[in-house]
Design an enzyme around this catalytic site. Structure first.
Site, PDB file in Angstrom:
ATOM      1  N   CYS A  59       0.816  -1.226   0.000  1.00 19.16           N
ATOM      2  CA  CYS A  59       0.000   0.000   0.000  1.00 19.16           C
ATOM      3  C   CYS A  59       0.846   1.271   0.000  1.00 19.16           C
ATOM      4  CB  CYS A  59      -0.930   0.024   1.207  1.00 19.16           C
ATOM      5  SG  CYS A  59      -2.278  -1.128   1.016  1.00 19.16           S
TER       6      CYS A  59
HETATM    7  N1  CO8 Z   1     -20.578  -9.403   7.215  1.00 19.64           N
HETATM    8  C1  CO8 Z   1     -21.089  -9.499   8.463  1.00 19.64           C
HETATM    9  N2  CO8 Z   1     -20.367  -9.728   9.574  1.00 19.64           N
HETATM   10  C2  CO8 Z   1     -19.036  -9.888   9.416  1.00 19.64           C
HETATM   11  C3  CO8 Z   1     -18.409  -9.818   8.144  1.00 19.64           C
HETATM   12  C4  CO8 Z   1     -19.238  -9.581   7.014  1.00 19.64           C
HETATM   13  N3  CO8 Z   1     -18.732  -9.499   5.789  1.00 19.64           N
HETATM   14  N4  CO8 Z   1     -17.093 -10.021   8.295  1.00 19.64           N
HETATM   15  C5  CO8 Z   1     -16.865 -10.196   9.608  1.00 19.64           C
HETATM   16  N5  CO8 Z   1     -18.047 -10.131  10.299  1.00 19.64           N
HETATM   17  C6  CO8 Z   1     -18.255 -10.294  11.730  1.00 19.64           C
HETATM   18  C7  CO8 Z   1     -17.194 -11.155  12.369  1.00 19.64           C
HETATM   19  O1  CO8 Z   1     -17.518 -12.519  12.261  1.00 19.64           O
HETATM   20  C8  CO8 Z   1     -17.205 -10.660  13.802  1.00 19.64           C
HETATM   21  O2  CO8 Z   1     -18.285 -11.278  14.486  1.00 19.64           O
HETATM   22  P1  CO8 Z   1     -18.133 -11.658  16.060  1.00 19.64           P
HETATM   23  O3  CO8 Z   1     -17.910 -10.355  16.760  1.00 19.64           O
HETATM   24  O4  CO8 Z   1     -19.441 -12.302  16.359  1.00 19.64           O
HETATM   25  O5  CO8 Z   1     -16.937 -12.569  16.138  1.00 19.64           O
HETATM   26  C9  CO8 Z   1     -17.534  -9.179  13.678  1.00 19.64           C
HETATM   27  O6  CO8 Z   1     -18.135  -9.020  12.369  1.00 19.64           O
HETATM   28  C10 CO8 Z   1     -16.334  -8.274  13.773  1.00 19.64           C
HETATM   29  O7  CO8 Z   1     -15.289  -8.763  12.875  1.00 19.64           O
HETATM   30  P2  CO8 Z   1     -13.851  -8.094  12.778  1.00 19.64           P
HETATM   31  O8  CO8 Z   1     -13.256  -7.986  14.139  1.00 19.64           O
HETATM   32  O9  CO8 Z   1     -13.055  -8.815  11.726  1.00 19.64           O
HETATM   33  O10 CO8 Z   1     -14.274  -6.657  12.198  1.00 19.64           O
HETATM   34  P3  CO8 Z   1     -13.549  -5.271  12.339  1.00 19.64           P
HETATM   35  O11 CO8 Z   1     -14.433  -4.350  13.051  1.00 19.64           O
HETATM   36  O12 CO8 Z   1     -12.134  -5.394  12.793  1.00 19.64           O
HETATM   37  O13 CO8 Z   1     -13.502  -4.799  10.794  1.00 19.64           O
HETATM   38  C11 CO8 Z   1     -11.928  -4.650   8.985  1.00 19.64           C
HETATM   39  C12 CO8 Z   1     -12.804  -5.556   9.834  1.00 19.64           C
HETATM   40  C13 CO8 Z   1     -12.819  -3.728   8.167  1.00 19.64           C
HETATM   41  C14 CO8 Z   1     -11.094  -5.521   8.052  1.00 19.64           C
HETATM   42  C15 CO8 Z   1     -11.010  -3.786   9.879  1.00 19.64           C
HETATM   43  O14 CO8 Z   1     -10.361  -4.595  10.836  1.00 19.64           O
HETATM   44  C16 CO8 Z   1      -9.949  -3.027   9.099  1.00 19.64           C
HETATM   45  O15 CO8 Z   1     -10.223  -2.270   8.201  1.00 19.64           O
HETATM   46  N6  CO8 Z   1      -8.687  -3.168   9.514  1.00 19.64           N
HETATM   47  C17 CO8 Z   1      -7.570  -2.469   8.882  1.00 19.64           C
HETATM   48  C18 CO8 Z   1      -7.236  -3.178   7.653  1.00 19.64           C
HETATM   49  C19 CO8 Z   1      -6.179  -2.482   6.866  1.00 19.64           C
HETATM   50  O16 CO8 Z   1      -5.971  -1.304   6.875  1.00 19.64           O
HETATM   51  N7  CO8 Z   1      -5.488  -3.241   6.113  1.00 19.64           N
HETATM   52  C20 CO8 Z   1      -4.533  -2.703   5.247  1.00 19.64           C
HETATM   53  C21 CO8 Z   1      -4.337  -3.742   4.258  1.00 19.64           C
HETATM   54  S1  CO8 Z   1      -4.165  -3.141   2.711  1.00 19.64           S
HETATM   55  C22 CO8 Z   1      -2.492  -3.146   2.287  1.00 19.64           C
HETATM   56  O17 CO8 Z   1      -1.608  -2.945   3.000  1.00 19.64           O
HETATM   57  C23 CO8 Z   1      -2.211  -3.550   0.903  1.00 19.64           C
HETATM   58  C24 CO8 Z   1      -1.806  -4.952   0.878  1.00 19.64           C
HETATM   59  C25 CO8 Z   1      -1.468  -5.332  -0.501  1.00 19.64           C
HETATM   60  C26 CO8 Z   1      -2.619  -5.121  -1.416  1.00 19.64           C
HETATM   61  C27 CO8 Z   1      -3.445  -6.324  -1.537  1.00 19.64           C
HETATM   62  C28 CO8 Z   1      -4.503  -6.069  -2.583  1.00 19.64           C
HETATM   63  C29 CO8 Z   1      -5.505  -7.178  -2.648  1.00 19.64           C
END
Ligand code: CO8
Length: 375
Positions: A156
Site C-alpha cells: 500500500c
Molecule cells: N458481514 C457481516 N459480519 C461480518 C463480516 C461480514 N462481511 N465479516 C466479519 N463479520 C463479523 C465477524 O464474524 C465478527 O463477528 P463476532 O464479533 O461475532 O466474532 C464481527 O463481524 C467483527 O469482525 P472483525 O473484528 O473482523 O471486524 P472489524 O471491526 O475489525 O472490521 C476490517 C474488519 C474492516 C477488516 C477492519 O479490521 C480493518 O479495516 N482493519 C484495517 C485493515 C487495513 O488497513 N489493512 C490494510 C491492508 S491493505 C495493504 O496494505 C495492501 C496490501 C497489498 C494489497 C493487496 C490487494 C488485494
C-alpha cells in the site's frame, strides 16, 4: 539543492462498479451453495458453516459503499468470484500498462508535458502481473519515453515510496522529470470468497508527474518539502504467492494463502499509532506544527482508521475537507488510494497551503510526503 514539484496527476477509474448490495447478494448465494454442498459435514460438526455477509457490517466496519473493478461479471459469478480477464499476446500491452497509459496521459497533460520531457518511469504497485520485463519499461515503450524505467513494490505504500525515490533522483540530478504510476488490480488478488475481507478492495490506476521546479509550467504545482519512509516487519498482512510456488508440495493447487490475507483488527490496532507517530515526528523535524497542516490525504483503507489518525495528529476530529476520503467510492485501492484523494481534492488549496500525503499498509510500511502548494 534542486527543488522538486508534483506538477500533474491523473486517475484512471474503471467503468464497472460493484455496490455493497450486489457484493453481498453474490457472497450470500455462494455461502448458501457451499452450506448445501457440505450440509452433512456441517451437521456432523466437521465443516464450518459460512455465515451471510451484510451491507450494514461492511459500511459500519469500513466506510466503503462501492468499488470500481476491471471485470464485474467474473467477480459477481458465485461459481467463480474472481475477475475474468482476456488472454493477451506478448506483443500486446498488458492490462497494467493499458491502465497506466490512461492515467499517465491525464497526468502528463495536467503537467503540461509530453513523453519527450520525461526521463524515467516508475511503476509502483502492490502486485505486478509478471516478473519481467518490468511493467514500467512496457509503459515507457508504449508512451514513447526515452531513458529508463523500473518496477517497485511496497504494497500500500508503493506510491509514496515511489514519490520519495523519484524526488531523490531529481534532487541528485540523475533525472529531471519522472512519471510515477500505480496500476492496482486489487480484484485479482482479493479472496472474494472470504467473508472477513471480501468487501475491502477495488481497482484503479493513478499517475504522478514529478519534475525539477524551475522547468515546471503547469497551473498547479505542489513542492515536495520532505519525504519519510518507514518499515517494520509484520505477518499480519501477507500474500504467499510467488515464483517458488511450483516447487512446493501441492504448490499450484488453489490455496487461501495465494491471495491477500490479513489479521484486520490487529492491523488496525498496530498501524494507527505508528502512522500518527510518523506524521507528527516528521512534521516536528521539519519545524511544522500540527495546526499548520491544511490538508491530509491519507491511505484509503478504513474510515475509522483515518479518523483515529487525523484525531491523533490534529488533536481533534478533522473536518471532511481537511482530510478528504474517497474510500466510500473506490474502497481500498492499495497504493493508489492516497493519490486519488490528493488528485481529486487539492486544486482548491491556496498557494502556500501545507499538506501531507500518507500511505500505510503491508510490510508494515508507512510513506509520508509533506507538500506545499507552490502555484
Ligand atoms: N458481514 C457481516 N459480519 C461480518 C463480516 C461480514 N462481511 N465479516 C466479519 N463479520 C463479523 C465477524 O464474524 C465478527 O463477528 P463476532 O464479533 O461475532 O466474532 C464481527 O463481524 C467483527 O469482525 P472483525 O473484528 O473482523 O471486524 P472489524 O471491526 O475489525 O472490521 C476490517 C474488519 C474492516 C477488516 C477492519 O479490521 C480493518 O479495516 N482493519 C484495517 C485493515 C487495513 O488497513 N489493512 C490494510 C491492508 S491493505 C495493504 O496494505 C495492501 C496490501 C497489498 C494489497 C493487496 C490487494 C488485494
Amino acid at each position: 539543492m534542486r527543488q522538486v514539484v508534483i506538477s500533474g496527476t491523473g486517475v484512471f477509474t474503471p467503468d464497472e462498479v460493484i455496490t455493497n448490495e450486489e457484493l453481498v447478494v453474490c457472497f450470500n448465494a455462494y455461502a448458501d451453495r457451499q452450506n448445501e454442498i457440505h450440509a452433512a459435514e456441517i451437521a456432523a460438526g466437521t465443516h464450518e458453516r459460512i455465515e451471510h455477509s451484510s451491507e450494514e457490517f461492511i459500511f459500519k466496519a469500513s466506510g466503503i459503499e462501492r468499488r470500481h473493478v476491471m471485470d464485474k461479471n467474473g467477480v459477481l459469478d458465485p461459481d467463480r468470484m474472481y475477475p475474468r480477464l482476456r488472454k493477451r499476446e506478448d506483443s500486446e500491452p498488458g492490462i497494467m500498462t493499458e491502465m497506466a497509459i490512461k492515467a499517465a496521459t491525464d497526468a502528463l497533460e495536467a503537467a503540461n508535458k509530453t513523453a519527450a520531457d520525461v526521463d524515467a518511469v516508475i511503476c509502483a504497485a502492490s502486485n505486478h502481473e509478471r516478473a519481467y520485463p518490468a511493467i514500467a519499461i512496457e509503459i515507457q515503450d508504449a508512451l514513447g519515453i526515452d531513458g529508463f524505467g523500473f518496477d517497485m513494490n511496497v504494497a500500500c505504500s508503493s506510491a509514496t515510496f515511489g514519490i520519495q525515490a523519484a524526488a531523490d533522483m531529481i534532487r541528485s540530478g540523475s533525472a529531471n522529470c519522472i512519471l510515477m504510476v500505480n496500476p492496482e488490480i486489487c480484484s485479482g488478488h482479493l479472496e472474494w470468497r472470504d467473508r472477513d475481507c471480501h468487501f475491502i478492495f477495488g481497482d484503479v490506476c493513478t499517475a504522478v508527474v514529478l519534475e525539477e521546479q524551475s522547468q515546471a509550467t503547469s497551473d498547479t504545482q505542489f513542492e515536495i518539502l520532505a519525504t519519510r519512509c518507514l518499515t517494520a516487519f509484520s505477518n499480519n498482512i501477507r500474500n504467499n504467492n510467488g515464483f517458488l510456488r511450483r516447487s512446493l508440495p501441492d504448490g499450484l493447487t488453489d490455496q487461501r494463502d495465494m491471495q491477500f490475507m490479513q489479521n484486520g483488527r490487529q492491523v488496525f490496532k498496530e498501524v494507527v499509532p505508528i502512522v500518527a507517530h510518523t506524521i507528527l515526528r516528521h512534521c516536528q523535524d521539519e519545524g511544522i506544527e500540527p495546526d499548520q497542516i491544511d490538508r491530509m490525504w491519507l491511505h484509503q483503507a478504513n474510515k475509522s482508521m483515518n479518523d483515529f489518525i487525523g484525531r491523533k495528529v490534529l488533536g481533534r476530529l478533522p473536518e471532511p475537507d481537511e482530510q478528504p476520503n474517497i474510500l466510500q467510492d473506490y474502497a481500498n485501492t492499495s497504493s493508489a488510494g492516497s493519490i486519488i484523494a490528493f488528485a481529486q481534492n487539492s486544486n482548491d488549496l491556496p498557494a502556500g497551503a501545507l499538506g501531507i500525503i500518507c500511505s500505510f499498509g503491508a510490510g508494515y510500511s508507512v510513506g509520508n510526503v509533506i507538500v506545499k502548494k507552490a502555484v
